[in-house]
Structure formats: structure tokens, C-alpha cells
Design a protein around this motif. Structure first.
Motif, PDB file in Angstrom:
ATOM      1  N   CYS A 179      -6.908  -3.766  10.523  1.00 15.26           N
ATOM      2  CA  CYS A 179      -6.462  -2.380  10.658  1.00 15.26           C
ATOM      3  C   CYS A 179      -5.785  -1.948   9.366  1.00 15.26           C
ATOM      4  N   TRP A 180      -5.431  -0.674   9.283  1.00 16.15           N
ATOM      5  CA  TRP A 180      -4.788  -0.222   8.053  1.00 16.15           C
ATOM      6  C   TRP A 180      -3.272  -0.172   8.218  1.00 16.15           C
ATOM      7  N   LEU A 181      -2.573  -0.124   7.069  1.00 12.89           N
ATOM      8  CA  LEU A 181      -1.121  -0.055   7.007  1.00 12.89           C
ATOM      9  C   LEU A 181      -0.725   1.173   6.201  1.00 12.89           C
ATOM     10  N   ASN A 182       0.059   2.074   6.823  1.00 13.61           N
ATOM     11  CA  ASN A 182       0.561   3.255   6.123  1.00 13.61           C
ATOM     12  C   ASN A 182       1.895   2.891   5.460  1.00 13.61           C
ATOM     13  N   THR A 183       2.053   3.269   4.186  1.00  8.35           N
ATOM     14  CA  THR A 183       3.252   2.886   3.434  1.00  8.35           C
ATOM     15  C   THR A 183       4.506   3.612   3.894  1.00  8.35           C
ATOM     16  N   GLY A 184       4.366   4.751   4.597  1.00 11.47           N
ATOM     17  CA  GLY A 184       5.521   5.603   4.794  1.00 11.47           C
ATOM     18  C   GLY A 184       5.855   6.296   3.484  1.00 11.47           C
ATOM     19  N   GLU A 185       6.874   7.144   3.495  1.00 12.15           N
ATOM     20  CA  GLU A 185       7.132   7.990   2.334  1.00 12.15           C
ATOM     21  C   GLU A 185       7.877   7.295   1.204  1.00 12.15           C
ATOM     22  N   GLY A 186       8.194   5.996   1.348  1.00 11.20           N
ATOM     23  CA  GLY A 186       9.017   5.313   0.361  1.00 11.20           C
ATOM     24  C   GLY A 186       8.293   4.740  -0.831  1.00 11.20           C
ATOM     25  N   GLY A 187       7.014   5.016  -0.984  1.00 11.48           N
ATOM     26  CA  GLY A 187       6.272   4.503  -2.125  1.00 11.48           C
ATOM     27  C   GLY A 187       5.573   3.190  -1.821  1.00 11.48           C
ATOM     28  N   LEU A 188       4.796   2.729  -2.796  1.00 10.70           N
ATOM     29  CA  LEU A 188       3.995   1.506  -2.655  1.00 10.70           C
ATOM     30  C   LEU A 188       4.751   0.334  -3.251  1.00 10.70           C
ATOM     31  N   SER A 189       5.040  -0.656  -2.424  1.00 14.50           N
ATOM     32  CA  SER A 189       5.760  -1.849  -2.881  1.00 14.50           C
ATOM     33  C   SER A 189       4.786  -3.017  -3.015  1.00 14.50           C
ATOM     34  N   PRO A 190       5.186  -4.067  -3.739  1.00 16.48           N
ATOM     35  CA  PRO A 190       4.322  -5.256  -3.820  1.00 16.48           C
ATOM     36  C   PRO A 190       4.051  -5.876  -2.461  1.00 16.48           C
ATOM     37  N   TYR A 191       4.961  -5.653  -1.525  1.00 19.47           N
ATOM     38  CA  TYR A 191       4.838  -6.278  -0.206  1.00 19.47           C
ATOM     39  C   TYR A 191       3.774  -5.581   0.638  1.00 19.47           C
ATOM     40  N   HIS A 192       3.529  -4.290   0.392  1.00 22.01           N
ATOM     41  CA  HIS A 192       2.420  -3.617   1.066  1.00 22.01           C
ATOM     42  C   HIS A 192       1.079  -4.211   0.627  1.00 22.01           C
ATOM     43  N   LEU A 193       1.028  -4.651  -0.620  1.00 20.05           N
ATOM     44  CA  LEU A 193      -0.221  -5.169  -1.182  1.00 20.05           C
ATOM     45  C   LEU A 193      -0.404  -6.659  -0.939  1.00 20.05           C
ATOM     46  N   GLU A 194       0.669  -7.345  -0.585  1.00 12.63           N
ATOM     47  CA  GLU A 194       0.653  -8.800  -0.483  1.00 12.63           C
ATOM     48  C   GLU A 194      -0.442  -9.333   0.429  1.00 12.63           C
ATOM     49  N   ALA A 206       9.824  14.187  -0.964  1.00 13.63           N
ATOM     50  CA  ALA A 206      10.476  13.792  -2.216  1.00 13.63           C
ATOM     51  C   ALA A 206       9.491  13.143  -3.183  1.00 13.63           C
ATOM     52  N   LYS A 207       8.264  12.904  -2.710  1.00 18.02           N
ATOM     53  CA  LYS A 207       7.189  12.341  -3.526  1.00 18.02           C
ATOM     54  C   LYS A 207       7.590  11.005  -4.163  1.00 18.02           C
ATOM     55  N   TYR A 208       8.273  10.169  -3.374  1.00 20.17           N
ATOM     56  CA  TYR A 208       8.688   8.864  -3.866  1.00 20.17           C
ATOM     57  C   TYR A 208       7.486   8.041  -4.319  1.00 20.17           C
ATOM     58  N   VAL A 210       5.495   8.611  -6.693  1.00 25.47           N
ATOM     59  CA  VAL A 210       4.584   9.417  -7.525  1.00 25.47           C
ATOM     60  C   VAL A 210       5.304  10.683  -8.002  1.00 25.47           C
ATOM     61  N   ARG A 211       6.625  10.582  -8.187  1.00 26.45           N
ATOM     62  CA  ARG A 211       7.413  11.747  -8.580  1.00 26.45           C
ATOM     63  C   ARG A 211       7.731  11.711 -10.070  1.00 26.45           C
ATOM     64  N   ASP A 212       7.876  12.903 -10.643  1.00 24.84           N
ATOM     65  CA  ASP A 212       8.329  12.992 -12.026  1.00 24.84           C
ATOM     66  C   ASP A 212       9.849  13.114 -12.046  1.00 24.84           C
ATOM     67  N   THR A 213      10.425  13.313 -13.204  1.00 24.34           N
ATOM     68  CA  THR A 213      11.883  13.345 -13.321  1.00 24.34           C
ATOM     69  C   THR A 213      12.501  14.521 -12.588  1.00 24.34           C
ATOM     70  N   ASP A 214      11.714  15.565 -12.337  1.00 18.74           N
ATOM     71  CA  ASP A 214      12.226  16.738 -11.626  1.00 18.74           C
ATOM     72  C   ASP A 214      11.929  16.698 -10.129  1.00 18.74           C
ATOM     73  N   GLY A 215      11.310  15.609  -9.658  1.00 17.40           N
ATOM     74  CA  GLY A 215      10.986  15.494  -8.246  1.00 17.40           C
ATOM     75  C   GLY A 215       9.644  16.094  -7.882  1.00 17.40           C
ATOM     76  N   GLY A 216       8.863  16.518  -8.871  1.00 19.11           N
ATOM     77  CA  GLY A 216       7.528  17.046  -8.614  1.00 19.11           C
ATOM     78  C   GLY A 216       6.491  15.938  -8.619  1.00 19.11           C
ATOM     79  N   LEU A 217       5.245  16.296  -8.358  1.00 18.48           N
ATOM     80  CA  LEU A 217       4.157  15.321  -8.286  1.00 18.48           C
ATOM     81  C   LEU A 217       3.701  14.927  -9.682  1.00 18.48           C
ATOM     82  N   ASP A 218       3.743  13.635  -9.983  1.00 16.30           N
ATOM     83  CA  ASP A 218       3.291  13.086 -11.258  1.00 16.30           C
ATOM     84  C   ASP A 218       1.852  12.612 -11.079  1.00 16.30           C
ATOM     85  N   LEU A 219       0.914  13.343 -11.658  1.00 17.57           N
ATOM     86  CA  LEU A 219      -0.506  13.041 -11.447  1.00 17.57           C
ATOM     87  C   LEU A 219      -0.916  11.715 -12.067  1.00 17.57           C
ATOM     88  N   ASP A 220      -0.267  11.317 -13.155  1.00 13.85           N
ATOM     89  CA  ASP A 220      -0.603  10.029 -13.762  1.00 13.85           C
ATOM     90  C   ASP A 220      -0.209   8.878 -12.837  1.00 13.85           C
TER      91      ASP A 220
END
Length: 500
Positions: A179-194, A206-208, A210-220
Motif C-alpha cells: 500500500c502507499w504511505l502519505n508523508t503528511g504535511e511535515g515534508g519527506l524524511s529519510p524514514y519515509h523512504l527507508e 506552510a509548504k514544509y 518544499v518552501r522557500d525562505t518566504d514560505g512560498g513554493l520552491d519549484l526546485d
């Protein structure tokens, strides 16, 4: 004679010491009571303690112990909230791989309004005629569509809200269960990938991660996440069932250096997400964001919402109609007003947002009305942890079901209601190493697998009883809902299905 005198001497000395110790301890207790008495009658913040010094403290002790006594001694099997003992025990027994059949008769009352009753077929599906539940394709118009095989998957629980060993157990368990695992809004950790499982990356307000310094979406950063082969889809979280209109709340005590680094926030400061996306304030901007994320990631994109007002969904579908067949989201996750979370204001948790039993068929009908039912897959979320609840969701129109608290129970959650205090006794929602030590990721991963497999089997049992070969064959006419009159009404009469 000398030996006897010696024994008598030591005995008397021992008794004298114990007497002195007893008097000393009693004196300390009396002194402590006196100090507490003076403090209680002097303070002005608590009327009970001021009026009943010393004795007033017992009120708070008994109130605290009341949670324990109600859960283990006084509450009946079907009484507790948010999940009763019968539900919790079914999950934990299944997760342990034990027999979960019951004897003599059901303890469930079938007469309360809203009770779901499945309509068994006089000619049920035979074992040799049953088939594995077929996968569904999410994002058929994407460069990288995703085939979802499991009828139950792990909903969003962020690393931060839950502990490192809990994430590791879920990741490995999801791989074992398929089955799949959703990360939740806290970002991708090494443990999700383990564990090497399929991962759905959630983008919160809050785009945790993938956020830029201003809290916006960082496309890179978003593009870098998408390049990981384990990440199969992206979910834009608009709102959450336990706290619609309120962003995520992670207490400062849970913001460890590692979590702060993953999220891109300061260490040991409470993490409060905005109430909504600052760059999504209308349906047009939501459509723009879905297209932007899909163009950047080249993977399926959808959004999660708890339904309250629903006219905006018609407006959103109309907006997609103007933009063409490739514009709509690849999925919508419908969360329930009685969903769960690590921390939320009580007014929101108790009183805001429609339950999934009302909102899921409503959203399915809105999509059908606009001809989008086949294009947009529906994911049901929110307090769906047992086979009957999951089977109902498929009857109501779900393409997939996800659960968070069901998997917490499979990890050993005892519903201690301490998720927001960093004192979880099972190690699931705490970052205290001493408490985390009790959660063995290897053992709990197997329990996650067992829970998923038991859900699949028992939902299949319901489907076969209704005369269909698998869970996705269930339709609205396969279940009835008890009304205030005491009679049940078919779900397809309460919500007449529309043709997509």
C-alpha cells in the motif's frame, strides 16, 4: 546468653531506628500538608483549593484517574469515543495476526440513526468466483500515472506529529503490504523512504519540505522530491477534518533539530501553519496551483479537503471545464469532520466540517454532474478503520480509502489522548527516546502488514455476501442506512447516483 543479649540489643536498636524514621516521615508529611495548606488558602487562582485547602487537590487527581478508570473498567465495549473498545480491539487483534472472530452474538446496536446495514445477496459470490480487487489508475493523463492496487492505504501523518520509529514501521509495513504511505504535511524524511514503499508527498499550507525562505513554493525543491522514484503522487492539503480553517500545529517540544531541518523552520519553536494557502484564495488559483505542481513534477496531483460549504466545488468543476480535459486534479481526498490530528482547537474538532458519510456521496455526485467522475478519483478519509466502514465508503463512491488512526492502532496506540504532549506511552507520537524505545519498527511493520491484509480479506467477505466479486464492485444499493423512523433506507435512495 551473650548471643541472646546481642540479638536483643540489635532488635531494640532496630526498633528504635524504625520508630525514629516513622516519626521523621510523619513529621515531613505534616510539614508538607501545612505548606500546601498555606499555599492553597493564599493563592487566588483556584477557588476550590482556596475554599478546601489540601483536600481540593484530590479533585484533580480523581479527574485525571477518571480517564483511566473509564477506559479500562467502566465504559462498555461500544461506548468510548473517538473509537470504542470493540473497534480498537478488532484492529489490534488483526494487526497481531490473531483470530478475530466473535461468538454468541453481536454487541453492536443496529437501531441508532445512521447505522449502516449491508444488503446480503441470496446467491453470494462463491470463493471460486471471487477475484482480486483490480487496481485503479490515478493520473491517466500524466506523464507518470500511478496504479493503486490496495483498497486501504496510510493517510497523512507527518514526521514530527509521529515519531521516527513510527514512520519507519509504517514505511516498511507499507512495502510489505503493498500500500502507499502519505508523508503528511511535515515534508519527506529519510524514514519515509527507508522501507521502499510507494509514497504520496503532501504539501500543506506552510509548504514544509518544499518552501522557500518566504514560505512560498520552491519549484526546485519540489522538482527534486518528484525525481525520487518512491514518490508517486502529490497531495495539496487545503484543509483537514479535525481542524478545518486551521493550519497544522506542532508544539515546540516536538521541533527537534532534524525535524526543523526537514521542514525548514527554527528549532524548538512551535510550528504553526497558515490557516490556508496564502497563494490560493479562489478556485482559479487552486486550478493554477494544481497545473503548476503537475507540470513541475510530471506526476499525479490532487487535493485534500474537508467539505463544509460545497458550492465552490461546482465553481471549481466549471473552471476545469473551461480549461480542458487535462486540467482537473487527478484525485480529491475527502476528509471527514470527525477526522483526527495530533493537536487541534476543540471548537474546530467538535463542531466544524461535514462527516464523510454525508460529504463523500455529495462530492461523488458533484463530479458526476460535471462529467468528471471517471477523470477525478475519489479518496475517502476520516475515521474509517474497520471493514464495515471501508466497505461503506466503496458503496458511497470511493475509489480508494486511506486511514491514519487505524494504522496508529496497528502500531500499538492505546488511545491515551496524549498525542499533543510528547508523552505518548506507546512511543508513536513522542520524541522522548525513552518512550520511543518501546516501539520496535521491525515488529510493528509486520503488524501494519497484517492489518492491511485483514482489511482486504474482511471487506472482500462483505462484498461476496453482497454478491459482487471484489470491494470495488460495491454500489450504493448494496447498503442501507437506518433512519429516525427505525427503518433503513437504501443509500441509493438517499443519494441517487448520477452517471459520470
Amino acid at each position: 546468653m551473650t548471643d541472646l543479649n546481642t540479638v536483643t540489643h540489635f532488635t531494640m536498636e532496630g526498633l528504635g531506628f524504625l520508630s525514629t524514621l516513622f516519626i521523621f516521615v510523619v513529621g515531613l508529611i505534616v510539614l508538607a500538608v501545612a505548606v500546601v495548606f498555606v499555599i492553597d488558602i493564599s493563592q487566588t487562582q483556584d477557588a476550590v483549593r482556596r475554599n478546601f485547602p489540601v483536600l481540593g487537590h484530590f479533585r484533580y487527581v480523581f479527574s485525571k484517574l477518571g480517564e483511566f478508570f473509564r477506559q479500562y473498567f467502566f465504559a462498555m465495549d461500544r461506548e468510548e469515543m473517538p473509537f470504542n473498545r470493540a473497534e480498537r480491539e478488532w484492529v489490534t487483534t488483526s494487526a497481531r495476526g490473531h483470530d478475530n472472530t466473535v461468538a454468541f452474538g453481536s454487541t453492536k446496536n443496529l437501531t441508532p440513526v445512521g447505522t449502516v446495514i449491508f444488503v446480503n445477496c441470496p446467491f453470494p459470490t462463491l470463493s471460486e468466483d471471487s477475484v482480486p480487487t483490480p487496481p485503479i489508475t490515478i493520473g491517466a493523463h500524466c506523464d507518470n500515472p500511478y496504479d493503486s492496487h490496495s483498497i486501504i492505504n496510510i493517510s497523512g501523518m507527518s514526521y514530527g506529529a509521529i515519531s521516527q520509529p513510527a514512520v519507519r514501521a509504517l514505511s516498511n509495513g507499507a512495502r510489505l503490504a503493498g500500500c502507499w504511505l502519505n508523508t503528511g504535511e511535515g515534508g519527506l524524511s529519510p524514514y519515509h523512504l527507508e522501507g521502499g514503499c510507494d509514497v504520496v508527498f503532501q504539501i500543506g499550507t506552510a509548504k514544509y519540505g518544499v518552501r522557500d525562505t518566504d514560505g512560498g513554493l520552491d519549484l526546485d525543491r519540489l522538482r527534486a522530491i518528484a525525481e525520487r522514484p518512491e514518490v508517486k503522487m502529490f497531495e495539496l492539503k487545503m484543509s483537514q477534518g479535525a481542524k478545518p480553517g486551521k493550519g497544522g500545529i506542532l508544539p515546540a517540544v516536538k521541533v527537534t533539530p532534524e525535524i526543523a531541518n526537514i521542514r525548514g523552520i527554527p528549532v524548538q519553536q512551535a510550528s504553526l501553519s497558515p490557516n490556508g494557502h496564502t497563494d490560493i484564495r479562489n478556485v482559479s488559483q487552486l486550478a493554477d496551483m494544481i497545473e503548476l505542481i503537475r507540470e513541475t513534477t510530471r506526476k499525479p496531483v490532487g487535493f485534500k479537503t474537508v467539505v463544509g460549504a460545497y458550492g465552490w466545488l461546482d465553481g471549481l468543476c466549471e473552471e476545469f471545464g473551461k480549461r480542458g480535459t487535462e486540467a482537473p486534479p487527478d484525485f480529491i481526498t475527502v476528509d471527514s469532520g470527525d477526522g483526527g490530528t495530533g493537536a487541534a482547537p476543540m471548537p474546530l474538532m467538535d463542531n466544524v466540517g461535514l462527516p464523510v458519510k454525508e460529504s463523500l456521496p455529495m462530492v461523488a455526485d458533484i463530479l458526476a454532474r460535471h462529467g468528471l467522475r471517471d477523470r477525478v478519483k475519489l479518496i475517502a478519509s476520516g475515521k474509517l478503520i474497520t471493514p464495515a466502514e471501508i466497505a461503506w465508503a466503496y458503496c458511497a463512491g470511493a475509489d480508494v480509502v486511506v486511514s491514519a488512526r487505524g494504522f496508529m492502532f496497528s502500531l500499538g496506540c492505546i488511545q491515551a489522548l496524549k498525542c499533543n504532549k510528547n508523552t505518548c506511552p506507546t512511543g508513536i507520537t513522542t520524541h522522548d527516546p525513552r518512550l520511543q524505545r518501546g516501539l520496535d519498527p521491525k515488529d510493528k511493520a509486520v503488524r501494519v502488514q497484517n492489518y492491511v491484509e485483514r482489511i482486504r480479506y474482511d471487506v472482500g467477505v462483505i462484498a461476496h455476501s453482497c454478491g459482487v466479486p471484489h470491494a470495488r464492485g460495491l454500489k450504493r444499493f448494496h447498503c442501507r442506512i437506518v433512519q429516525s423512523s427505525g427503518k433503513s433506507v437504501p443509500l441509493n435512495e438517499l443519494y441517487p447516483p448520477m452517471v459520470a
